[in-house]
Design an enzyme around this catalytic site. Structure first.
Site, PDB file in Angstrom:
ATOM      1  N   VAL A  58       0.838  -1.189   0.000  1.00  0.00           N
ATOM      2  CA  VAL A  58       0.000   0.000   0.000  1.00  0.00           C
ATOM      3  C   VAL A  58       0.880   1.248   0.000  1.00  0.00           C
ATOM      4  CG1 VAL A  58      -1.773   1.299   1.236  1.00  0.00           C
ATOM      5  CG2 VAL A  58      -1.859  -1.203   1.192  1.00  0.00           C
ATOM      6  N   HIS A 112       5.237  10.351 -10.065  1.00  0.00           N
ATOM      7  CA  HIS A 112       4.431  10.323 -11.286  1.00  0.00           C
ATOM      8  C   HIS A 112       4.419   8.918 -11.880  1.00  0.00           C
ATOM      9  CE1 HIS A 112       2.981  11.092 -15.336  1.00  0.00           C
ATOM     10  NE2 HIS A 112       4.154  10.755 -15.848  1.00  0.00           N
ATOM     11  N   HIS A 162      13.669  10.502 -24.913  1.00  0.00           N
ATOM     12  CA  HIS A 162      13.746   9.802 -23.631  1.00  0.00           C
ATOM     13  C   HIS A 162      13.048   8.443 -23.680  1.00  0.00           C
ATOM     14  CE1 HIS A 162       9.700  11.599 -22.981  1.00  0.00           C
ATOM     15  NE2 HIS A 162       9.505  10.550 -22.221  1.00  0.00           N
TER      16      HIS A 162
END
Length: 599
Positions: free
Chosen positions: A82, A132, A198
């Protein structure tokens, strides 16, 4: 033979109607598997060929049984970890994803700012590529599992779900220092012959991560089939890995065309609606302090797969078309207000200048102890793992005298002695811009000295920057590539054109902005530079700068086109334009029109 006969008879009960929605194996199937003495581990590795040998001749029955077995296996008691994420709340990740996260190659993303130099303008934008990437991995799993639960006939397997999650997790492994600044500004300056992105490095770094951390046995333990699933993961990140002939029907190798929709989850090449955007919209807006108008939870509720010309695509409800326009509008707003902020952009220009000057004098250790320059580290993933945003401080605090020029630039950034923007304009038509053209434009601006200006400025005093603003597909409307379905027929895909939605939507979906900066920051030089810029816009027939009448009031009246624009805007307060023949328009004074109206 008798066992095979029983298998054929019993497997007739494996039909879509008798198969439970959750993918459970019914009593008939359980009895048949017991009669063939198949143990749990054998069930996990059961293949289509083996089922055929057992006497199950129907392809549909074999696929359904395999799907049921995979569903049972995927809900085994694997301990999920979690994470408490500020954007998505408490999220659970599969232990295989946690093993990938707990590697030096992934942890490196903690030290690369998500928005690069934008952090030096927006104090809250301190988030990194690490969080992200975790968010994208979670959202990728959320979308593929939503499709799996809504449409079990898609036969999405545990392997598919894990591969999609891993692709989301690892899609940004290849970012360099200050994110897009590295591949968009630094590499083109130091290695102009390379067309390096990238995404290429993400695939290379993923291979490196799997190899040096010996993760292949772990992946196989959790049910992945190698090397096929590794290929599938990399294809989701960077597209087809081989140069496929233009006539090829299906360019991917990781999954067949039956599962083409899986390639639209992490990086959607078709229309740009993917979980990568969903996370950075929500996360960037949160840290920037900008309102996010797109709610991905709603898209998850309405997403389903429909067949279009033989391929399966992710579609959404027809009533969601307005929200999708809002999504791309949010993207445009983020670019205008944050990503392409004029101060943030020039900070990245200055950091790039410093890195270019420092490049010959920085050495990074790679494989077998070999040393690489920053610009060469992209060739060796061991060296690239050691290249992060820390390079800023490494240069700034170095005692190496060869880095003094680069240090001076970085010190100016720290002390906020930045190059100043002297104006912004737009070209009439989109221009193809190269590094050579930008240098040529700097010379043009320096040669555009207006009459009466005493200050002499040189080409090296100017920096010209070109920004591309669009809805994600250059000059195309991305919604034209989206398919929708109606409530009455959820399996039929349709398209919805702009004129069916609203008359107030954009007419154009791309533009270029041209900004000019001056390196000299004294007041006298800046005032002169602004006049140089206005004169250059006149010479180039670019749009009038917004503050042109203030910075160069003696110049702007000399260009007739600019005066016509002013007249048009003045008339807009007294009259309105009525369209003629769809393209042209005429001006009408409302008061005169009323007088002329017959009684």
């Amino acid at each position: 033979m008798e066992g095979g006969k029983r298998t054929r008879e019993k497997m007739d009960c494996v039909t879509p109607e008798k198969r439970s929605r959750g993918g459970e194996i019914n009593t008939c199937q359980q009895r048949e598997l017991r009669e063939n003495n198949l143990r749990a581990m054998e069930l996990h590795n059961l293949s289509d060929v083996q089922l055929q040998k057992l006497g199950i001749e129907s392809l549909e029955s074999r696929q359904q049984l395999l799907h049921c077995l995979q569903k049972c296996w995927q809900f085994s008691n694997e301990p999920m970890k979690v994470f408490n994420d500020p954007i998505h709340g408490h999220i659970e990740l599969h232990p295989l994803l946690v093993r990938i996260i707990d590697t030096p190659q992934f942890q490196r993303l903690r030290h690369i700012k998500q928005l690069g130099g934008t952090y030096l303008v927006f104090p809250g934008a301190s988030h990194n590529r690490f969080e992200h990437s975790v968010g994208v991995g979670y959202l990728a799993g959320s979308l593929v599992q939503a499709l799996n639960e809504r449409q079990p006939e898609l036969l999405i397997s545990k392997q598919d779900i894990l591969c999609v999650q891993i692709a989301g997790l690892c899609h940004d492994l290849g970012h360099g220092p200050f994110s897009h600044m590295f591949d968009g500004m630094f590499i083109p300056k130091v290695r102009p012959e390379m067309n390096w992105k990238h995404e290429t490095a993400s695939v290379q770094m993923f291979d490196h991560l799997v190899k040096v951390n010996n993760l292949e046995p772990v992946m196989e333990k959790y049910g992945l089939s190698l090397p096929g699933d590794l290929i599938f993961i990399k294809e989701q990140i960077a597209g087809p890995l081989d140069n496929i002939a233009s006539g090829s029907k299906w360019p991917y190798k990781g999954r067949s065309e039956e599962k083409s929709f899986l390639y639209e989850i992490v990086a959607n090449k078709r229309n740009g609606i993917d979980v990568d955007k969903w996370d950075y919209f929500a996360r960037d807006c949160y840290h920037l302090g900008i309102q996010n108008n797109f709610d991905y939870h709603r898209f998850l509720k309405f997403a389903r797969v429909c067949e279009v010309k033989g391929k399966k695509h992710i579609c959404t409800r027809d009533k969601e078309v307005g929200d999708l326009y809002d999504m791309f509008h949010t993207r445009n707003c983020l670019h205008r207000r944050a990503y392409q902020h004029k101060v943030g952009n020039i900070i990245e220009v200055m950091i790039t200048e410093a890195l270019v000057k420092a490049d010959p004098h920085i050495q990074i250790r790679g494989s077998s102890g070999k040393m690489y320059k920053m610009s060469e580290a992209i060739e060796d993933m061991e060296a690239y793992t050691r290249l992060t945003d820390h390079i800023f401080e490494q240069i700034l605090y170095s005692s190496n005298p060869e880095l003094s020029e680069a240090q001076a630039i970085l010190q100016n950034i720290i002390c906020r002695q930045l190059y100043k923007c002297v104006g912004q304009t737009t070209p009439e038509t989109q221009l193809s811009v190269s590094e050579e053209m930008l240098l040529e434009w700097s010379s043009e601006v320096a040669n555009s000295k207006p009459h009466g200006t005493e200050v002499d400025l040189q080409p090296e005093d100017f920096v010209v920057s070109v920004i591309y603003m669009d809805y994600g597909m250059k000059d195309k409307n991305p919604i034209n590539s989206v398919h929708f379905y109606c409530k009455n027929d959820p399996n039929k895909a349709i398209k919805i054109r702009k004129n069916q939605v609203s008359k107030l939507l954009p007419e154009r979906f791309a533009e270029q902005l041209i900004r000019v900066y001056c390196k000299k920051t004294d007041e006298r030089s800046l005032e002169a530079a602004k006049k140089y810029f206005v004169q250059w816009c006149m010479n180039r027939n670019f749009s009038k700068p917004q503050d042109g009448d203030v910075t160069a009031p003696e110049l702007t009246p000399l260009k007739r086109d600019w005066q016509t624009d002013d007249d048009d805007s003045d008339e807009g307060g007294r009259g309105s334009r009525l369209p003629v023949n769809g393209e042209q328009s005429v001006k009408t004074n409302l008061f005169n029109a009323q007088k002329a109206r017959p009684s």
